[in-house]
Enzyme design. Structure first.
Site, PDB file in Angstrom:
ATOM      1  N   GLN A  83       2.111 -61.678 -10.252  1.00 39.19           N
ATOM      2  CA  GLN A  83       3.413 -61.879 -10.896  1.00 39.19           C
ATOM      3  C   GLN A  83       4.539 -61.134 -10.181  1.00 39.19           C
ATOM      4  O   GLN A  83       5.693 -61.563 -10.202  1.00 39.19           O
ATOM      5  CB  GLN A  83       3.311 -61.418 -12.357  1.00 39.19           C
ATOM      6  CG  GLN A  83       4.504 -61.702 -13.229  1.00 39.19           C
ATOM      7  CD  GLN A  83       4.834 -60.508 -14.100  1.00 39.19           C
ATOM      8  OE1 GLN A  83       5.169 -59.445 -13.608  1.00 39.19           O
ATOM      9  NE2 GLN A  83       4.712 -60.694 -15.398  1.00 39.19           N
ATOM     10  N   GLN A  95      13.720 -58.070 -18.384  1.00 40.13           N
ATOM     11  CA  GLN A  95      14.860 -57.257 -17.986  1.00 40.13           C
ATOM     12  C   GLN A  95      16.166 -58.031 -18.150  1.00 40.13           C
ATOM     13  O   GLN A  95      16.221 -59.243 -17.938  1.00 40.13           O
ATOM     14  CB  GLN A  95      14.693 -56.813 -16.530  1.00 40.13           C
ATOM     15  CG  GLN A  95      15.249 -55.442 -16.263  1.00 40.13           C
ATOM     16  CD  GLN A  95      14.689 -54.819 -15.006  1.00 40.13           C
ATOM     17  OE1 GLN A  95      13.514 -54.991 -14.708  1.00 40.13           O
ATOM     18  NE2 GLN A  95      15.493 -54.085 -14.285  1.00 40.13           N
ATOM     19  N   ARG A 118       5.743 -49.764 -12.210  1.00 41.40           N
ATOM     20  CA  ARG A 118       6.202 -51.082 -11.741  1.00 41.40           C
ATOM     21  C   ARG A 118       7.687 -51.037 -11.408  1.00 41.40           C
ATOM     22  O   ARG A 118       8.124 -51.531 -10.363  1.00 41.40           O
ATOM     23  CB  ARG A 118       5.914 -52.124 -12.817  1.00 41.40           C
ATOM     24  CG  ARG A 118       6.246 -53.573 -12.462  1.00 41.40           C
ATOM     25  CD  ARG A 118       5.825 -54.449 -13.638  1.00 41.40           C
ATOM     26  NE  ARG A 118       6.014 -55.872 -13.419  1.00 41.40           N
ATOM     27  CZ  ARG A 118       7.105 -56.564 -13.746  1.00 41.40           C
ATOM     28  NH1 ARG A 118       8.136 -55.928 -14.305  1.00 41.40           N
ATOM     29  NH2 ARG A 118       7.174 -57.872 -13.534  1.00 41.40           N
ATOM     30  N   SER A 121       8.293 -61.930 -17.463  1.00 42.15           N
ATOM     31  CA  SER A 121       8.161 -60.875 -16.449  1.00 42.15           C
ATOM     32  C   SER A 121       7.585 -59.603 -17.085  1.00 42.15           C
ATOM     33  O   SER A 121       6.446 -59.617 -17.542  1.00 42.15           O
ATOM     34  CB  SER A 121       9.505 -60.640 -15.754  1.00 42.15           C
ATOM     35  OG  SER A 121       9.351 -59.809 -14.626  1.00 42.15           O
ATOM     36  N   LEU A 122       8.358 -58.512 -17.173  1.00 42.35           N
ATOM     37  CA  LEU A 122       7.818 -57.284 -17.778  1.00 42.35           C
ATOM     38  C   LEU A 122       7.357 -57.524 -19.210  1.00 42.35           C
ATOM     39  O   LEU A 122       6.493 -56.805 -19.727  1.00 42.35           O
ATOM     40  CB  LEU A 122       8.846 -56.154 -17.744  1.00 42.35           C
ATOM     41  CG  LEU A 122       9.921 -56.127 -18.837  1.00 42.35           C
ATOM     42  CD1 LEU A 122       9.469 -55.329 -20.051  1.00 42.35           C
ATOM     43  CD2 LEU A 122      11.213 -55.565 -18.314  1.00 42.35           C
ATOM     44  N   HIS A 155      10.369 -60.893  -7.836  1.00 43.14           N
ATOM     45  CA  HIS A 155       9.590 -62.137  -7.846  1.00 43.14           C
ATOM     46  C   HIS A 155       9.754 -62.962  -6.578  1.00 43.14           C
ATOM     47  O   HIS A 155       9.941 -64.174  -6.618  1.00 43.14           O
ATOM     48  CB  HIS A 155       9.923 -62.971  -9.098  1.00 43.14           C
ATOM     49  CG  HIS A 155       9.586 -62.268 -10.364  1.00 43.14           C
ATOM     50  ND1 HIS A 155       8.295 -61.992 -10.742  1.00 43.14           N
ATOM     51  CD2 HIS A 155      10.385 -61.722 -11.330  1.00 43.14           C
ATOM     52  CE1 HIS A 155       8.300 -61.322 -11.888  1.00 43.14           C
ATOM     53  NE2 HIS A 155       9.553 -61.137 -12.256  1.00 43.14           N
TER      54      HIS A 155
END
Length: 313
Positions: free
Chosen positions: A251, A10, A118, A93-94, A202
């Protein structure tokens, strides 16, 4: 030469991303169509013609960035590049979901639905205004983690993203993150700034989102990636589908160990990394982590052709 394919997270989203790929490659256009169908909405119209603020909403940005990365990867495949031309895949991440879709462990449709879920779950886990994130520049991870612990004072404040040797992001309760910014400056940070994000990603405040993702991941079939995934939370390769599912849940609340992931790949022979999708943020991080690794951004038709030609040289 050993290479890895990595996929952005992101922050890389921009209006118009992937449109040239879709116009130049039918396989790339098919990815956007597949994502639109999976989500039952015209996400492609938002990506190409919408408003930046709406695209930046977490529930939109996450599947949109995956779609753009997979469109770029399908364009590479159309030019003869194979997933096995990489020794490893990784994502920030994503971006792990993009990496898994590229490596054949997830379908594009499943990745899109999981990322929509998510994004919605991460956004709703913490009421707006309660959480925050801040970038601490000029501090190593150990020092940044100490700053976060000192700033917590009974609230949540965690080192969330270990991006590169001089950039660590902390996440948690807004007041605690604001304290971390001031403490970081006292400890010699070059800069410490709050980030324009909609939720504290996170960190342990994301626990409700982790529960949602555990349920969502249990309902899909995770295959074995054709090349190993260097997973964010362990910074080493994983192969088994059930293990990948568990790490994707962890995660959500765990640190993105990007610096360590890149170092692991470099220490195991990777000397070229392709950043596939929107932007060039990961390439910048990688250069700061390990100067010996060559970086290549692959997000436009010209970049796709150049990357494919580099394999034929």
């Amino acid at each position: 030469m050993s290479r890895a394919f990595v996929f952005p997270g992101q922050g890389a989203q921009t209006i118009g991303m992937g449109r040239e790929l879709a116009e130049a490659y039918p396989a790339a256009k098919a990815v956007f169509d597949e994502v639109d169908d999976a989500l039952n909405l015209k996400l492609s119209a938002l990506i190409w013609e919408g408003e930046q603020d709406e695209l930046t909403l977490t529930k939109n940005a996450q599947p949109a960035l995956m779609a753009t990365s997979l469109a770029a990867f399908r364009a590479l495949e159309a030019e003869g590049v194979k997933i096995t031309d990489a020794a490893y895949v990784a994502g920030h991440s994503l971006g792990e979901y993009s990496a898994l879709a590229a490596a054949g462990a997830l379908s594009v449709a499943d990745a899109a639905r999981l990322l929509r879920t998510r994004g919605e779950a991460m956004q709703s886990a913490v009421p707006v205004g309660i959480g925050a994130m801040a970038a601490l520049l000029g501090l190593d991870f150990k020092t940044a983690a100490e700053v976060a612990r000192e700033a917590a004072q009974g609230e949540v404040c965690q080192a969330a993203n270990d991006n590169d040797p001089a950039q660590v992001v902390v996440s948690g309760h807004k007041a605690a993150v604001e304290r971390a910014v001031e403490i970081a400056k006292e400890k010699g940070a070059k800069r410490a700034v709050l980030l324009p994000v909609s939720a504290p990603f996170h960190c342990s405040l994301m626990a409700p989102a982790a529960e949602v993702m555990a349920g969502a991941l249990a309902r899909i079939e995770m295959g074995v990636p054709k090349v190993p995934l260097i997973a964010n939370v362990v910074a080493e390769p994983v192969h088994a589908g059930h293990e990948i599912e568990q790490l994707l849940v962890e995660q959500v609340t765990g640190s993105v160990r990007w610096r360590e992931s890149v170092l692991w790949m470099a220490h195991h022979g990777v000397d070229e990394i392709w950043e596939i999708g929107a932007g060039k943020a990961l390439s910048g991080m990688i250069r700061r982590i390990e100067k010996s690794v060559a970086c290549r951004a692959v997000g436009t038709p010209d970049e796709v052709k150049a990357a494919a030609e580099s394999l034929q040289g």
